[in-house]
Design a protein around this motif. Structure first.
Motif: not given
Length: 565
Positions: A9-15, A33-36, A49-53
């Motif tokens: 849900r919390i995922f934001s990629v800069g353009p 870190t940019k990808l969370g 965070l969730p992806l890394g975990t």
């Protein structure tokens, strides 16, 4: 119907990360870190965070399985280690230990490794030789007061590590345990797909008489490895003996010569190491020639020479001069810093390789092959320790002697580490490309992302269900306000091996390939049952990029594809 697991849900990629070729200049640590995948509240610290975990959980699951299959038993050691244990082994003076006091004034450190603690535990548990062999392992967080943390997980102040320790009744039995663990390491790294090498290495601060590093060859690595074209030996630079490709005495006079001074453990012998000034001395190679040399005496060069400055001192002390084999009679040697009293007290050793090898020199093991250098990232290390820790910590065992009576001997140990968090950083570095990360399927955050390009969301639910029933770890990207192209780019950016697109041609769905293929197993699997699917190849015919699959075949096709990734 399986539970619907969604894209984070919390995922934001800069353009800026979605522009063509925008990732080329983004360091891997920053991309994480940019990808969370995780954040770094301070240099050297990490919040997962969730992806890394998700990646971490899958990797540790693989390691757990192979450790248990090797016969290792899991333990969990305290992060706080009493100073007394480290003082007994002489390692309390280590500069990278986080040290602290409790309210009563007792000293501790945050465990950077657990040789001391596990040896103390084993000493209290071993009842007799029948208790051995003993093999313990754990996966937990370690701490190191790294002065210059950098590259995210590759060099931090906290790191997740798998460490294992073996205890045996004899050197022979200990080497059997060592080889069994080496075999387990081969199985772990083979399952992770990324090509690796096992290199002979220095034992360093851990100690012992034998060690191997487990390395990923990559230009970003901090380590230097050499491979011999003749005997095929692979060695860390600190263990590589080399000979010059040409006779150094041929041609012009030698260049300037440098010298470094050492003392023996009893401070009665001065060791002078001479080498060409444009080369790097490897002090550990001196120990092969002068076993009693003290490489950690803590004295400056001037302080060492002061021990030998007086004539009276020299009458009772010795000097050993070690000459690197690249030196000859015409080399430009520095003046000897102390007055000669008796040349009988001076021993000179010549033709000894004591500097770092360079690419193109001759292998010192076989004397025939040429050494080829490469950069590498260390992700594991195995050590045969012998009695280094069991002796000072009195980890002993009673064994039957030749006459049937019991005799007490020190346990013979090995230790075996895998840098789990470092391994994630290394695989991310090695497998990334201009579209982002590209994880092996076995440790990807998940295996397939389902994206709905139609207005009927029930179709996506059926696709998710089919994949789940086939054992595929799947997520559905149902984020609102984002177009199909953006969603595909972002799931590829994260490194998910497959993208499943549900569109207007349903029940035919498209499966886009993101993961790297390590073999062609999928071709033989599909040949057995190819009805209902087709493959679109790249123009060169070497790789498939997309599959069109009927929903009824989707689970088996996707599962087959993932076996290759």
């Amino acid at each position: 119907m399986s539970p619907l697991r969604r894209f984070p849900r919390i995922f934001s990629v800069g353009p800026e990360l979605l522009k063509p070729n925008s990732l080329a200049k983004v360091p891997t640590a920053d991309l994480f870190t940019k990808l969370g995948f995780f954040t770094h509240p301070k240099p050297g610290l990490v919040h997962w965070l969730p992806l890394g975990t998700s990646v971490l959980d899958k990797l540790t699951s693989i390691i757990h399985r192979h450790m248990r299959n090797s016969g290792a038993e899991e333990v969990r050691m305290s992060a706080l280690s009493p100073a007394a244990l480290w003082q007994q082994t002489g390692r309390w003076t280590g500069t990278e230990l986080f040290k602290l006091h409790d309210s009563s004034g007792s000293e501790y450190c945050l465990a950077a490794t657990c040789e001391e603690d596990i040896t103390a535990v084993a000493a209290a548990q071993i009842a007799s030789y029948k208790s051995l062999p003993l093999l313990y392992y754990q996966i937990n967080t370690k701490f190191r007061d790294e002065k210059r943390p950098r590259a995210g997980l590759l060099r931090g102040r906290e790191f997740i590590m798998k460490d294992a320790y073996s205890f045996d009744v004899s050197p022979e039995a200990a080497m059997e345990s060592y080889e069994e663990m080496v075999a387990a390491y081969h199985r772990v790294f083979s399952e992770l797909r990324v090509p690796y090498v096992k290199a002979e290495a220095s034992t360093g601060d851990i100690g012992g008489s034998l060690s191997h590093e487990w390395q990923y060859v990559h230009p970003s690595g901090e380590d230097t490895l050499f491979r011999c074209t003749g005997c095929d030996a692979v060695l860390n630079v600190e263990k590589t003996l080399s000979f010059p490709a040409e006779d150094p005495a041929n041609g012009k006079a030698g260049g300037p010569v440098s010298v470094e001074y050492f003392v023996t453990d009893d401070k009665n012998t001065l060791v002078c190491a001479y080498f060409l000034s444009d080369r790097t001395l490897l002090p550990n190679l001196l120990q092969d020639e002068v076993p009693e040399i003290d490489l950690k005496c803590g004295l400056t060069q001037d302080q060492i020479l002061a021990l030998f400055s007086g004539e009276d001192a020299l009458l009772s002390k010795n000097v050993i001069r070690v000459m690197d084999l690249r030196l000859h009679s015409r080399s430009n040697f520095p003046d000897f810093p102390i007055k000669f009293v008796s040349r009988a007290l001076i021993t000179t050793l010549t033709d000894i390789p004591i500097v770092e090898a360079v690419h193109g020199e001759i292998c010192g093991q076989c004397s025939e092959g040429v050494l080829e250098s490469s950069r590498a990232i260390e992700v594991g290390h195995t050590f045969y320790l012998g009695e280094k820790y069991s002796k000072p910590l009195q980890c002993t065992v009673s064994v039957p002697g030749n006459d049937g009576t019991l005799e007490t001997v020190n346990a013979f140990m090995g230790c075996y580490g895998i840098g789990v968090s470092r391994l994630i950083a290394a695989i991310g570095e090695i497998n990334r490309d201009l579209m982002g990360f590209r994880w092996p399927a076995c440790i990807a955050p998940w295996s397939a992302t389902v994206i709905n390009a139609s207005t009927d969301f029930s179709k996506s639910e059926r696709v998710v269900s089919e994949l789940h029933d086939a054992g595929v770890d799947v997520r559905c990207d149902d984020r609102e306000g984002l177009g199909l192209g953006r969603k595909i780019k972002e799931t590829k950016l994260v490194g998910i091996p497959l993208v499943v697109i549900v569109g207007k041609n349903f029940p035919i769905v498209e499966v886009e390939i993101r993961g790297k293929k390590y073999n062609d197993l999928w071709k033989s699997l599909f040949a057995q049952d190819s009805e209902g699917w087709e493959v679109e190849y790249l123009e060169d015919g070497t790789s498939d990029i997309k599959h069109k699959v009927h929903i009824e075949r989707l689970g088996s096709v996707v599962a087959s594809l993932l076996k290759d990734m």
